[in-house]
Design an enzyme around this catalytic site. Sequence first.
Site, PDB file in Angstrom:
ATOM      1  N   ARG A  99       0.831  -1.208   0.000  1.00  0.00           N
ATOM      2  CA  ARG A  99       0.000   0.000   0.000  1.00  0.00           C
ATOM      3  C   ARG A  99       0.866   1.257   0.000  1.00  0.00           C
ATOM      4  O   ARG A  99       0.570   2.230  -0.691  1.00  0.00           O
ATOM      5  CB  ARG A  99      -0.931  -0.007   1.213  1.00  0.00           C
ATOM      6  CG  ARG A  99      -2.099   0.986   1.106  1.00  0.00           C
ATOM      7  CD  ARG A  99      -1.780   2.342   1.682  1.00  0.00           C
ATOM      8  NE  ARG A  99      -1.271   2.211   3.023  1.00  0.00           N
ATOM      9  CZ  ARG A  99      -0.419   3.052   3.567  1.00  0.00           C
ATOM     10  NH1 ARG A  99       0.064   4.073   2.877  1.00  0.00           N
ATOM     11  NH2 ARG A  99       0.017   2.871   4.808  1.00  0.00           N
ATOM     12  N   GLY A 146      11.615  16.154  10.598  1.00  0.00           N
ATOM     13  CA  GLY A 146      10.567  15.166  10.416  1.00  0.00           C
ATOM     14  C   GLY A 146       9.210  15.814  10.617  1.00  0.00           C
ATOM     15  O   GLY A 146       8.556  16.253   9.671  1.00  0.00           O
ATOM     16  N   THR A 173      10.241   6.303   0.910  1.00  0.00           N
ATOM     17  CA  THR A 173       9.702   5.103   0.272  1.00  0.00           C
ATOM     18  C   THR A 173       9.878   5.191  -1.242  1.00  0.00           C
ATOM     19  O   THR A 173       9.666   6.253  -1.840  1.00  0.00           O
ATOM     20  CB  THR A 173       8.208   4.943   0.616  1.00  0.00           C
ATOM     21  OG1 THR A 173       8.067   4.807   2.033  1.00  0.00           O
ATOM     22  CG2 THR A 173       7.615   3.719  -0.059  1.00  0.00           C
ATOM     23  N   CYS A 247      -0.148  17.333  -0.505  1.00  0.00           N
ATOM     24  CA  CYS A 247       0.109  15.963  -0.977  1.00  0.00           C
ATOM     25  C   CYS A 247       0.027  14.979   0.181  1.00  0.00           C
ATOM     26  O   CYS A 247      -0.536  13.874   0.052  1.00  0.00           O
ATOM     27  CB  CYS A 247       1.475  15.881  -1.648  1.00  0.00           C
ATOM     28  SG  CYS A 247       1.671  16.948  -3.091  1.00  0.00           S
ATOM     29  N   LEU A 248       0.578  15.357   1.327  1.00  0.00           N
ATOM     30  CA  LEU A 248       0.533  14.483   2.496  1.00  0.00           C
ATOM     31  C   LEU A 248      -0.907  14.210   2.934  1.00  0.00           C
ATOM     32  O   LEU A 248      -1.234  13.107   3.375  1.00  0.00           O
ATOM     33  CB  LEU A 248       1.323  15.093   3.650  1.00  0.00           C
ATOM     34  CG  LEU A 248       2.846  15.016   3.526  1.00  0.00           C
ATOM     35  CD1 LEU A 248       3.503  15.818   4.645  1.00  0.00           C
ATOM     36  CD2 LEU A 248       3.327  13.572   3.560  1.00  0.00           C
ATOM     37  N   GLU A 372       4.046  10.175   8.047  1.00  0.00           N
ATOM     38  CA  GLU A 372       3.056  11.128   7.534  1.00  0.00           C
ATOM     39  C   GLU A 372       2.242  11.746   8.670  1.00  0.00           C
ATOM     40  O   GLU A 372       1.032  11.933   8.568  1.00  0.00           O
ATOM     41  CB  GLU A 372       2.163  10.468   6.482  1.00  0.00           C
ATOM     42  CG  GLU A 372       2.970  10.022   5.266  1.00  0.00           C
ATOM     43  CD  GLU A 372       2.138   9.417   4.174  1.00  0.00           C
ATOM     44  OE1 GLU A 372       0.954   9.790   4.078  1.00  0.00           O
ATOM     45  OE2 GLU A 372       2.657   8.586   3.418  1.00  0.00           O
TER      46      GLU A 372
END
Length: 393
Positions: A99, A146, A173, A247-248, A372
């Site tokens: 995913r 982060g 990723t 986008c997040l 995220e």
Amino acid sequence: MSTSTGHELDPRDPVDLDASLTDEEREIRDTVRRFVAERVLPDIGERYEQATFDSSIATELGSMGVLGMHLDGYGCPGMSATSYGVVCAELEYGDSGVRSFASVQGSLAMKAIHAFGSEDQKHQWLPPMAAGEKIGCFGLTEPDAGSNPAQMRTTARRDGDDWVLDGTKMWITNGCLSDVAVVWARTDDGIRGFLVDTATEGFESRPMTHKLSLRASVTSELHLDGCRVPDSARLPEAAGLRAPLACLAEARFGIIWGTTGAARACYEAALDYATTREQFGKPIAGFQLTQRKLVEMAVDLGRAQLLALHLGRRKDERGLAAEEVSIGKLANGRTAIEIARTARGVLGASGISLEYPVIRHMTNLESVITYEGTEEIHTLAIGRALTGENAIT
């Protein structure tokens, strides 16, 4: 126990989610469910143990139309947010790494190009990315940035008609698989996004090793050392942190659904095990404490699925506020990992074996509840919306 209407509870769909989906949503769900059963589940335990990702599934996912499926045009089918969510649930039933691959490809890299790119950039990258022929990654997180991406140290400086990028991104990723990296960097005019062809001199991706979570997924460091790109590589409509955060939000929506897939896999494993494993002369499902665990898992799973469905319908109708997405990710992430931990207990010693999916999902979810947006960040984002007070800084 039958109701007055004659309907019987389905142990594998306790809230009858199936009845709330449209024919189109059920069709894409069944297609992806078959793919996961045939291509992911047979060797996912071995891949997790060996820390490998089957990159050949990219074009297969592309042929099913699930990469960037919620985007319109440029080879993307423009399906509903709910359909995208249903697909995320099925992919994460297989593994969070699968995913994550699709989510980063479609909701981060492709979304950035679709929302903030030029027409030339869209035509160059989106069709092959939708087909799975080109892979993208999203370079935002850094060693010291982060939860607070505004602290990023990666820079982009003008040099004639070009830009020169320097910096490091980590926990990326798809990084070592990618043909294009969406890199966010600090410029004299604020934070901007750039499309970096990974074959560009000065760009390097390195695999991150020693992971005990998301092992069947490619996680990378990106290093940019005097990486020169033309101005045509800059995302022209992306200005400030609002662009990457948008986008997040798309990717986090997929997590709301994806976690229900991992939770369902753990619950079903516990249900199957409890009804076949015998102790003291009967299946352990016949004991009250085990039944209580199964009931709690079923109820929590159903509640998470209904929350995901509600947010999906609302997103399709009128869009979601960022805080609504935070509510979903915070709630369903917590629910999924608690179901995984309870299922691990039901399986006893078998719960730590990769012959069953539970320990794999449990360790994967340790990453999912953090990336995220950590629980803390989502909690404070929701708190700010409730109170009007900013407690994050």
